[in-house]
Design an enzyme around this catalytic site. Sequence first.
Site, PDB file in Angstrom:
ATOM      1  N   LYS A  44     -18.010   3.030 -31.394  1.00  0.00           N
ATOM      2  CA  LYS A  44     -19.041   4.026 -31.724  1.00  0.00           C
ATOM      3  C   LYS A  44     -18.419   5.328 -32.226  1.00  0.00           C
ATOM      4  O   LYS A  44     -19.086   6.341 -32.381  1.00  0.00           O
ATOM      5  CB  LYS A  44     -19.901   4.328 -30.487  1.00  0.00           C
ATOM      6  CG  LYS A  44     -20.689   3.160 -29.958  1.00  0.00           C
ATOM      7  CD  LYS A  44     -21.854   3.568 -29.045  1.00  0.00           C
ATOM      8  CE  LYS A  44     -21.479   4.223 -27.779  1.00  0.00           C
ATOM      9  NZ  LYS A  44     -22.615   4.435 -26.862  1.00  0.00           N
ATOM     10  N   LYS A  46     -16.659   7.328 -30.587  1.00  0.00           N
ATOM     11  CA  LYS A  46     -16.805   8.365 -29.555  1.00  0.00           C
ATOM     12  C   LYS A  46     -15.554   8.340 -28.681  1.00  0.00           C
ATOM     13  O   LYS A  46     -15.151   7.290 -28.197  1.00  0.00           O
ATOM     14  CB  LYS A  46     -18.020   8.072 -28.672  1.00  0.00           C
ATOM     15  CG  LYS A  46     -19.339   8.523 -29.257  1.00  0.00           C
ATOM     16  CD  LYS A  46     -20.424   8.510 -28.160  1.00  0.00           C
ATOM     17  CE  LYS A  46     -21.579   9.394 -28.519  1.00  0.00           C
ATOM     18  NZ  LYS A  46     -22.577   9.499 -27.434  1.00  0.00           N
TER      19      LYS A  46
HETATM   20  N1  C2G Z   1     -30.034  12.082 -24.274  1.00  0.00           N
HETATM   21  C1  C2G Z   1     -31.149  12.892 -24.129  1.00  0.00           C
HETATM   22  N2  C2G Z   1     -31.028  14.224 -24.280  1.00  0.00           N
HETATM   23  C2  C2G Z   1     -29.830  14.782 -24.576  1.00  0.00           C
HETATM   24  C3  C2G Z   1     -28.687  13.969 -24.712  1.00  0.00           C
HETATM   25  C4  C2G Z   1     -28.809  12.600 -24.550  1.00  0.00           C
HETATM   26  O1  C2G Z   1     -32.257  12.392 -23.853  1.00  0.00           O
HETATM   27  N3  C2G Z   1     -29.761  16.132 -24.738  1.00  0.00           N
HETATM   28  C5  C2G Z   1     -30.207  10.626 -24.105  1.00  0.00           C
HETATM   29  C6  C2G Z   1     -29.871   9.849 -25.374  1.00  0.00           C
HETATM   30  O2  C2G Z   1     -30.991   9.836 -26.262  1.00  0.00           O
HETATM   31  C7  C2G Z   1     -29.568   8.462 -24.815  1.00  0.00           C
HETATM   32  C8  C2G Z   1     -28.954   8.780 -23.445  1.00  0.00           C
HETATM   33  O3  C2G Z   1     -29.307  10.143 -23.134  1.00  0.00           O
HETATM   34  O4  C2G Z   1     -30.785   7.725 -24.630  1.00  0.00           O
HETATM   35  C9  C2G Z   1     -27.452   8.634 -23.439  1.00  0.00           C
HETATM   36  O5  C2G Z   1     -26.939   9.435 -24.486  1.00  0.00           O
HETATM   37  P1  C2G Z   1     -25.409   9.149 -24.960  1.00  0.00           P
HETATM   38  O6  C2G Z   1     -24.532   9.092 -23.775  1.00  0.00           O
HETATM   39  O7  C2G Z   1     -25.119  10.085 -26.082  1.00  0.00           O
HETATM   40  O8  C2G Z   1     -25.524   7.661 -25.493  1.00  0.00           O
HETATM   41  P2  C2G Z   1     -25.388   7.156 -27.009  1.00  0.00           P
HETATM   42  O9  C2G Z   1     -24.082   7.524 -27.557  1.00  0.00           O
HETATM   43  O10 C2G Z   1     -26.619   7.561 -27.702  1.00  0.00           O
HETATM   44  O11 C2G Z   1     -25.302   5.558 -26.799  1.00  0.00           O
HETATM   45  O12 C2G Z   1     -26.588   1.050 -27.353  1.00  0.00           O
HETATM   46  C10 C2G Z   1     -27.045   2.371 -27.228  1.00  0.00           C
HETATM   47  C11 C2G Z   1     -25.897   3.333 -27.155  1.00  0.00           C
HETATM   48  O13 C2G Z   1     -24.967   2.957 -26.146  1.00  0.00           O
HETATM   49  C12 C2G Z   1     -26.417   4.738 -26.882  1.00  0.00           C
END
Ligand code: C2G
Length: 141
Positions: A44, A46
């Site tokens: 990803k 990341k």
């Molecule tokens: N999130 C949120 N508000 C934020 C930051 C994150 O609601 N200010 C939510 C994201 O939308 C996601 C969850 O928290 O639903 C986890 O965010 P991340 O750790 O950034 O995950 P991501 O990289 O989006 O990975 O297969 C799906 C992926 O693994 C999602």
Amino acid sequence: MKKVITYGTFDLLHYGHINLLQRAKNYGDYLVVGLSTDDFNAQKNKSCYFSYEERKKMLEALRCVDMVIPETCWEQKTEDVKKYGIDVFVMGNDWEGKFDFLSDFCEVIYLPRTPEISTSRIKKELGENGKKNGQSQTEAE
Ligand code: C2G
């Protein structure tokens, strides 16, 4: 028992993540979190501050989280929904529409993200000499 699943990296766990997890849990009685492994995060593009085991430990400490499973690829969601008997799939709306294919197997819900906070913002602001909201280094400590 109504089972909910969500997926993510959850690095530098913050209140935006917590808001999402708590709202996801409210759609059922049992929340499974698919936590991105370090290898999958590399896919990803990341890079995490905390390792998978460290991030898993933090999520497992949350009252709203009932089980943490590894997320190793994009393609595992359908299998997970069947394997764990999931009724509701929940993600933040930055993923709006991306997982609609799961609606053949469970309810799919996208929730509004929490504004203003993100792991990348935390990293950026701390990287600027540890400043938080424009404070100096000592004030931020
Ligand atoms: N999130 C949120 N508000 C934020 C930051 C994150 O609601 N200010 C939510 C994201 O939308 C996601 C969850 O928290 O639903 C986890 O965010 P991340 O750790 O950034 O995950 P991501 O990289 O989006 O990975 O297969 C799906 C992926 O693994 C999602």
